[in-house]
Design a protein around this motif. Structure first.
Motif, mmCIF file in Angstrom:
data_model
loop_
_atom_site.group_PDB
_atom_site.id
_atom_site.type_symbol
_atom_site.label_atom_id
_atom_site.label_comp_id
_atom_site.label_asym_id
_atom_site.label_seq_id
_atom_site.Cartn_x
_atom_site.Cartn_y
_atom_site.Cartn_z
ATOM 1 N N GLU A 9 18.482 -1.625 -23.560
ATOM 2 C CA GLU A 9 19.730 -2.007 -24.757
ATOM 3 C C GLU A 9 19.526 -2.430 -26.012
ATOM 4 N N HIS A 10 19.979 -1.654 -27.449
ATOM 5 C CA HIS A 10 19.956 -1.648 -28.910
ATOM 6 C C HIS A 10 21.248 -2.392 -29.114
ATOM 7 N N THR A 11 21.434 -2.499 -30.214
ATOM 8 C CA THR A 11 22.740 -3.022 -31.291
ATOM 9 C C THR A 11 23.210 -1.887 -32.340
ATOM 10 N N VAL A 12 24.157 -1.337 -33.079
ATOM 11 C CA VAL A 12 23.893 0.237 -33.608
ATOM 12 C C VAL A 12 23.020 -0.223 -34.226
ATOM 13 N N ASP A 13 22.996 -1.091 -34.986
ATOM 14 C CA ASP A 13 22.425 -0.982 -36.932
ATOM 15 C C ASP A 13 21.227 -1.247 -36.475
ATOM 16 N N ASN A 14 20.483 -1.372 -35.272
ATOM 17 C CA ASN A 14 19.107 -1.249 -34.590
ATOM 18 C C ASN A 14 18.614 0.462 -34.007
ATOM 19 N N CYS A 15 19.725 1.100 -33.907
ATOM 20 C CA CYS A 15 19.384 2.405 -33.237
ATOM 21 C C CYS A 15 18.631 3.315 -33.894
ATOM 22 N N PRO A 16 17.421 3.329 -33.686
ATOM 23 C CA PRO A 16 16.068 4.050 -34.285
ATOM 24 C C PRO A 16 16.852 5.534 -34.695
#
Length: 107
Positions: A9-16
Motif C-alpha cells: 500500500e502507498h499513499t495517494v501522493d506516492n502513487c506511481p
C-alpha cells in the motif's frame, strides 16, 4: 516452495501513476520481477502466480511461490518496491487445503 501473499500500500501522493519519482522506481525495478531466472537464482522465487493492483485504493496483492519470505523481502527492497510502499508478506494456503483439514477434523 510455499505460497506467499505480498500485500502493499502507498499513499495517494506516492502513487506511481501520478508521482514521477515513484514511477521511475517502478520502471527501474521492473527488470527484477520480469527476469524469472534472477528471481529463481537470487531470491528463490519459483514463480509469480499473479500480480493484482487496485489503482484507486493504492494497494496491491502479488501471489508468489517462493522458498523464503526473507528473500521476498530482499527482492522488494532491491527492486525499490518497498521504497514507497508498505509491504507485508504473508504465508498462504489453498482454500481446498483448509476444507480438507476441516473435513479431517470432523471425521
Amino acid at each position: 516452495m510455499a505460497l506467499f501473499g505480498v500485500y502493499g500500500e502507498h499513499t495517494v501522493d506516492n502513487c506511481p501513476l501520478t508521482n514521477k519519482e515513484s514511477r521511475k522506481v517502478v520502471l527501474d525495478g521492473k527488470a527484477i520481477f520480469d527476469d524469472i531466472s534472477t528471481l529463481q537464482e537470487k531470491y528463490e522465487i519459483n514463480q509469480i502466480i499473479g500480480q493484482y493492483h487496485s489503482a484507486l485504493e493504492h494497494t496491491f496483492l502479488w501471489v508468489v511461490d517462493a522458498k523464503d519470505p526473507h528473500l521476498i523481502q530482499q527482492a522488494a527492497i532491491e527492486s525499490g518496491l518497498a521504497r514507497f510502499n508498505t509491504v507485508k508478506i504473508v504465508p498462504l494456503s489453498k482454500y481446498s487445503d483448509v476444507v480438507a483439514k476441516c473435513e479431517k477434523i470432523e471425521c
